[in-house]
Write an enzyme that holds these catalytic residues in place. Sequence first.
Site, PDB file in Angstrom:
ATOM      1  N   THR A   9       0.866  -1.184   0.000  1.00  0.00           N
ATOM      2  CA  THR A   9       0.000   0.000   0.000  1.00  0.00           C
ATOM      3  C   THR A   9       0.905   1.237   0.000  1.00  0.00           C
ATOM      4  O   THR A   9       1.951   1.253   0.651  1.00  0.00           O
ATOM      5  CB  THR A   9      -0.946   0.024   1.221  1.00  0.00           C
ATOM      6  N   GLY A  10       0.486   2.259  -0.750  1.00  0.00           N
ATOM      7  CA  GLY A  10       1.348   3.436  -0.865  1.00  0.00           C
ATOM      8  C   GLY A  10       2.659   3.084  -1.545  1.00  0.00           C
ATOM      9  O   GLY A  10       3.723   3.489  -1.090  1.00  0.00           O
ATOM     10  N   THR A  12       3.601   4.010  -4.535  1.00  0.00           N
ATOM     11  CA  THR A  12       3.834   4.871  -5.701  1.00  0.00           C
ATOM     12  C   THR A  12       4.991   5.845  -5.529  1.00  0.00           C
ATOM     13  O   THR A  12       5.394   6.483  -6.490  1.00  0.00           O
ATOM     14  CB  THR A  12       2.561   5.676  -6.035  1.00  0.00           C
ATOM     15  N   GLY A  14       8.564   7.144  -2.678  1.00  0.00           N
ATOM     16  CA  GLY A  14       9.342   6.975  -1.446  1.00  0.00           C
ATOM     17  C   GLY A  14       9.665   5.526  -1.105  1.00  0.00           C
ATOM     18  O   GLY A  14      10.126   4.754  -1.958  1.00  0.00           O
ATOM     19  N   ILE A  15       9.407   5.162   0.143  1.00  0.00           N
ATOM     20  CA  ILE A  15       9.789   3.841   0.665  1.00  0.00           C
ATOM     21  C   ILE A  15       9.052   2.719  -0.073  1.00  0.00           C
ATOM     22  O   ILE A  15       9.643   1.700  -0.447  1.00  0.00           O
ATOM     23  CB  ILE A  15       9.500   3.781   2.191  1.00  0.00           C
ATOM     24  N   SER A 134       7.317   3.882  12.776  1.00  0.00           N
ATOM     25  CA  SER A 134       8.303   4.975  12.775  1.00  0.00           C
ATOM     26  C   SER A 134       9.028   4.986  14.114  1.00  0.00           C
ATOM     27  O   SER A 134       8.494   4.481  15.126  1.00  0.00           O
ATOM     28  CB  SER A 134       7.578   6.315  12.592  1.00  0.00           C
ATOM     29  N   TYR A 147       0.365  11.901  14.686  1.00  0.00           N
ATOM     30  CA  TYR A 147       1.129  10.945  13.859  1.00  0.00           C
ATOM     31  C   TYR A 147       1.697   9.840  14.759  1.00  0.00           C
ATOM     32  O   TYR A 147       1.591   8.647  14.452  1.00  0.00           O
ATOM     33  CB  TYR A 147       2.250  11.691  13.138  1.00  0.00           C
TER      34      TYR A 147
HETATM   35  N1  LIG Z   1      10.061   9.292   5.218  1.00  0.00           N
HETATM   36  C1  LIG Z   1      10.203   9.199   6.549  1.00  0.00           C
HETATM   37  O1  LIG Z   1      10.984   9.948   7.179  1.00  0.00           O
HETATM   38  C2  LIG Z   1       9.438   8.142   7.304  1.00  0.00           C
HETATM   39  C3  LIG Z   1       9.891   7.773   8.582  1.00  0.00           C
HETATM   40  C4  LIG Z   1       9.177   6.802   9.285  1.00  0.00           C
HETATM   41  C5  LIG Z   1       8.059   6.226   8.730  1.00  0.00           C
HETATM   42  N2  LIG Z   1       7.641   6.598   7.501  1.00  0.00           N
HETATM   43  C6  LIG Z   1       6.441   5.970   6.966  1.00  0.00           C
HETATM   44  O2  LIG Z   1       6.729   5.379   5.728  1.00  0.00           O
HETATM   45  C7  LIG Z   1       5.540   5.297   4.953  1.00  0.00           C
HETATM   46  C8  LIG Z   1       5.851   5.752   3.547  1.00  0.00           C
HETATM   47  O3  LIG Z   1       6.254   7.096   3.596  1.00  0.00           O
HETATM   48  P1  LIG Z   1       7.268   7.770   2.556  1.00  0.00           P
HETATM   49  O4  LIG Z   1       8.275   8.487   3.357  1.00  0.00           O
HETATM   50  O5  LIG Z   1       7.687   6.812   1.538  1.00  0.00           O
HETATM   51  O6  LIG Z   1       6.306   8.902   1.966  1.00  0.00           O
HETATM   52  P2  LIG Z   1       5.660   9.140   0.523  1.00  0.00           P
HETATM   53  O7  LIG Z   1       6.739   9.147  -0.512  1.00  0.00           O
HETATM   54  O8  LIG Z   1       4.787  10.305   0.680  1.00  0.00           O
HETATM   55  O9  LIG Z   1       4.797   7.823   0.272  1.00  0.00           O
HETATM   56  C9  LIG Z   1       3.542   7.647   0.852  1.00  0.00           C
HETATM   57  C10 LIG Z   1       2.746   6.700   0.001  1.00  0.00           C
HETATM   58  O10 LIG Z   1       1.495   6.463   0.657  1.00  0.00           O
HETATM   59  C11 LIG Z   1       0.453   6.786  -0.256  1.00  0.00           C
HETATM   60  N3  LIG Z   1      -0.731   7.222   0.471  1.00  0.00           N
HETATM   61  C12 LIG Z   1      -0.864   8.257   1.322  1.00  0.00           C
HETATM   62  N4  LIG Z   1      -2.130   8.340   1.750  1.00  0.00           N
HETATM   63  C13 LIG Z   1      -2.804   7.330   1.148  1.00  0.00           C
HETATM   64  C14 LIG Z   1      -4.136   6.891   1.173  1.00  0.00           C
HETATM   65  N5  LIG Z   1      -5.068   7.524   1.884  1.00  0.00           N
HETATM   66  N6  LIG Z   1      -4.476   5.814   0.429  1.00  0.00           N
HETATM   67  C15 LIG Z   1      -3.546   5.171  -0.316  1.00  0.00           C
HETATM   68  N7  LIG Z   1      -2.268   5.540  -0.394  1.00  0.00           N
HETATM   69  C16 LIG Z   1      -1.901   6.614   0.335  1.00  0.00           C
HETATM   70  C17 LIG Z   1       1.038   7.849  -1.160  1.00  0.00           C
HETATM   71  O11 LIG Z   1       0.285   7.973  -2.344  1.00  0.00           O
HETATM   72  P3  LIG Z   1      -0.246   9.439  -2.792  1.00  0.00           P
HETATM   73  O12 LIG Z   1       0.991  10.248  -3.067  1.00  0.00           O
HETATM   74  O13 LIG Z   1      -1.054   9.169  -4.000  1.00  0.00           O
HETATM   75  O14 LIG Z   1      -1.027   9.969  -1.634  1.00  0.00           O
HETATM   76  C18 LIG Z   1       2.432   7.271  -1.385  1.00  0.00           C
HETATM   77  O15 LIG Z   1       2.404   6.234  -2.324  1.00  0.00           O
HETATM   78  C19 LIG Z   1       4.492   6.141   5.682  1.00  0.00           C
HETATM   79  O16 LIG Z   1       3.612   5.295   6.385  1.00  0.00           O
HETATM   80  C20 LIG Z   1       5.337   6.947   6.658  1.00  0.00           C
HETATM   81  O17 LIG Z   1       4.611   7.309   7.802  1.00  0.00           O
HETATM   82  C21 LIG Z   1       8.304   7.539   6.763  1.00  0.00           C
END
Ligand SMILES: NC(=O)c1ccc[n+]([C@@H]2O[C@H](COP(=O)([O-])OP(=O)(O)OC[C@H]3O[C@@H](n4cnc5c(N)ncnc54)[C@H](OP(=O)(O)O)[C@@H]3O)[C@@H](O)[C@H]2O)c1
Length: 245
Positions: A9-10, A12, A14-15, A134, A147
């Site tokens: 899920t998600g 598209t 980042g991670i 996180s 969060y």
């Molecule tokens: N980056 C960090 O520092 C960090 C640290 C700890 C944990 N995390 C966790 O890692 C996960 C991924 O984050 P990321 O850093 O890779 O950020 P990201 O690049 O913004 O990726 C987030 C992904 O989740 C999708 N998403 C968000 N809301 C959604 C929804 N309602 N339904 C379906 N998809 C949804 C986004 O799609 P859309 O763009 O289309 O919304 C995107 O594909 C998150 O859960 C975040 O809390 C991140």
Amino acid sequence: MKNKVIVITGGTSGIGLACAKYLINEGCKVIITGRTKTTLENALKELGINAVGFVSDTSKLSAIDVLVTSVKEKFQKIDGLFINAGIFKSANFEETTESLFDETMHINFKGAFFTIQKFIPLLNNPSSIVLNTSIVVFKAFASTSVYTASKAALESIAKVLNVELASKGIRVNVISPGVTQSPIQKKSGMTDEAINDLLTHFSTTAPIGRIVQPADIAPIVSFLLSENSWVLRNEKVIIDGGATL
Ligand SMILES: NC(=O)c1ccc[n+]([C@@H]2O[C@H](COP(=O)([O-])OP(=O)(O)OC[C@H]3O[C@@H](n4cnc5c(N)ncnc54)[C@H](OP(=O)(O)O)[C@@H]3O)[C@@H](O)[C@H]2O)c1
């Protein structure tokens, strides 16, 4: 991981996207989701023929139902589920509105909860679920109260699911990334200067000496999804380059 079918899920950006790329290189078929059609289309172009994707808002239970039906039609069963979709919007506790509370909890916790529940009939025996929480769950950061609550709630169900779902061959583990460079910072509403300060701070203070990248996380998620980690249940892997030591 050859021919394993994994839902991210998600997936598209980042991670999630980095994990999709890595898993495809390992021989998996990957299903990614996201809310934004153009981002999904761009990700699918990058990932190639071993990926399929669906626009699906994880905060809507009806959308999760449609997603599960679509995955079932195409693949019947899956071997792994990476619960990764999430948002972060910075707000100090006194300024956190009901709408930010609901948005964050609906995506990061409620959506995750029901995505897992609704995918259970599709999960093979054996299969693996990985939850993306996180470091905020165990280290306090100002302006992250809702969060933090959403990620703590998600992490808290891993142990219960490991007990309830063990007889179906389903196990659950958790990754706890530190600050990782991804589009999440820009989406959070932070200014470029604030993002730069954040990334510089963690690059210069963490033992790793640089910021964690999504590609650093992918092999660890792959290991937790693979049968090589079969013995692990409710393991929490902190992926922060030592930032919280
Ligand atoms: N980056 C960090 O520092 C960090 C640290 C700890 C944990 N995390 C966790 O890692 C996960 C991924 O984050 P990321 O850093 O890779 O950020 P990201 O690049 O913004 O990726 C987030 C992904 O989740 C999708 N998403 C968000 N809301 C959604 C929804 N309602 N339904 C379906 N998809 C949804 C986004 O799609 P859309 O763009 O289309 O919304 C995107 O594909 C998150 O859960 C975040 O809390 C991140």
